[in-house]
Design an enzyme around this catalytic site. Structure first.
Site, PDB file in Angstrom:
ATOM      1  CG  ASP A 214      -2.257   0.685   0.945  1.00 43.17           C
ATOM      2  OD1 ASP A 214      -2.172   1.888   0.628  1.00 43.17           O
ATOM      3  OD2 ASP A 214      -3.340   0.096   1.054  1.00 43.17           O
ATOM      4  CG  HIS A 237      -1.056   1.526  -3.333  1.00 44.03           C
ATOM      5  ND1 HIS A 237      -2.271   1.250  -2.765  1.00 44.03           N
ATOM      6  CD2 HIS A 237      -0.700   0.408  -4.020  1.00 44.03           C
ATOM      7  CE1 HIS A 237      -2.643   0.005  -3.084  1.00 44.03           C
ATOM      8  NE2 HIS A 237      -1.693  -0.523  -3.843  1.00 44.03           N
TER       9      HIS A 237
END
Ligand SMILES: *[C@@H]1O[C@H](CO)[C@@H](O)[C@H](O)[C@H]1NC(C)=O
Ligand SMILES: *[C@@H]1O[C@H](CO)[C@@H](O)[C@H](O)[C@H]1NC(C)=O
Length: 393
Positions: A214, A237
């Site tokens: 993430d 991310h």
């Protein structure tokens, strides 16, 4: 001369004396053995160390099992947590009794975390049961390392691996430095954010190497004076401000500087994201400079319609006001055509947004990189590849 020498000698002795007074609390003296559970031994060593000024808890090389621990202050003086070995979390989430942290440092002034060791969250089972993708009110899973109310402290040369949820979380911290921290988890591990910061100020992160499933670094509400220098991200991310505007009464995000970062194969680069239908909020004085993108999807992105998995009902525009944001010397390659996307809120358009020396090439076939703008008129200077706001929506 003689007088100078004696002063020098005395100061040297004082320095030696002060380093010597760091008392060592080796968990082995409290019953810890490699491959066994050291929860009680660590708890006891910490309590003893915390009660004296200038102490050091040592976990030497080897693998150790560890359950949930709260390493609580305030302590008598500065305290070091020196982890040379590997700590292994329980596999089963049930072992945490619904608590949202594994190793929790709390209410300590003058903490040093060091030693080159590893916090292994053993997240593989928990990732399969994570429901936070579908349900934004999901039960939170344990975060590998939590820093709650930590001040004047330093975290250096440690690794966080395979956390069940976020790797490192800061809450109500002030003057906390991270140096040479390594974070690793697979690209497909859910919600394994690298370092998440909220309600904290004067935090700096230098030379971190973060590859996870993430956000690399995510910055939540109530944060001020955050500096990230020479951070390497990927997979993951990317570096993100937000998401903001999900909850009531969020505090402003002010004074964020990201410089000298390198992002590789991440599915965002540098990003500010806010939820639609949000209460009002503020994100200002945010600067990204000298960032290299290697095959990054969406290298530069402001997204005020952030709503993963369509969790939002009747959408109205975000009321989080974004201003004084700069993107300077951002260069490299984009894996999608959308190299720059500045989608600001219709109800509170972005103000004072600067794009300076942007050079992002799209490497795929079928056209050139684009730059999309909504409710923003960025001030541009220097190179603009793609040309700023080629698409206005
Ligand atoms: C990081 O924090 C230390 C101590 O607070 C400070 O001396 C240093 O200037 C900070 N570095 C940056 C880049 O802000
Ligand atoms: C905008 O950011 C710059 C650079 O950090 C800062 O010096 C300035 O005070 C900010 N301006 C406003 C209006 O917040």
């Amino acid at each position: 001369m003689g007088k100078n020498l004696s002063i020098t000698t005395i100061s040297l002795l004082l320095v030696l004396a002060s380093t010597n007074t760091q008392q060592i609390f080796d968990v082995k003296s409290y019953g810890a053995q490699p491959n066994a559970d050291i929860t009680q031994a660590l708890t006891n060593a910490w309590k003893a160390a915390c009660a004296v000024a200038g102490s050091k808890v040592v976990i030497s090389e080897g693998a150790y099992k560890l359950g949930l621990v709260t390493l609580l202050g305030p302590c008598k003086g500065a305290i070091e947590f020196n982890l040379q070995g590997t700590l292994q979390a329980p596999l089963d989430v049930a072992a945490f009794n619904g608590k949202d942290g594994w190793v929790i440092f709390e209410r300590i002034d003058g903490l040093t975390v060091s030693g080159g060791g590893v916090f292994d969250g053993k997240g593989q089972q928990a990732w399969q049961k994570n429901e936070c993708g579908e349900d934004k009110n999901c039960n939170l899973l344990p975060i590998n390392i939590r820093f709650n109310y930590i001040t004047n402290s330093i975290v250096q040369d440690i690794t966080s691996k395979d956390s069940k949820f976020f790797h490192i979380n800061l809450l109500e911290c002030k003057k906390l430095q991270f140096q040479h921290v390594t974070i690793t988890a697979p690209a497909d591990s859910p919600n394994t954010d690298g370092i998440h910061i909220e309600h904290s100020s004067q935090i700096n992160i230098t030379n971190a190497n973060i590859g996870t499933g993430d956000d690399c670094i995510s910055i939540g509400d109530g944060t001020q004076d955050i500096t990230a220098n020479q951070v390497t991200c990927g997979p993951g991310h990317g570096i993100s401000i937000g998401s903001l505007g999900k909850y009531q009464n969020e505090q402003p995000v002010l004074g964020i500087r990201v410089t000298g970062a390198t992002l590789s194969n991440t599915n965002n680069g540098v990003r500010i994201k806010t939820w639609p239908s949000s209460p009002s909020g503020v994100a200002s004085d945010i600067h990204f400079e000298d960032v290299v993108m290697n095959n990054v999807a969406n290298p530069i992105i402001i997204d005020q319609n952030y709503c993963p998995n369509n969790q939002c009902s009747n959408q109205s525009p975000s009321k989080v006001k974004i201003s004084n944001v700069s993107f300077k010397k951002i260069r490299g390659t984009s894996s999608t055509k959308e190299a720059v996307s500045l989608i600001c809120s219709k109800s509170v358009p972005c103000q004072q947004v600067v794009l300076s020396n942007i050079d992002l090439a799209y490497k795929g076939g079928g056209g050139f990189a684009t730059s999309t703008c909504a409710n923003v008129q960025p001030a541009v200077s220097g190179t603009q590849n793609p040309p700023a706001c080629t698409i206005k929506v």
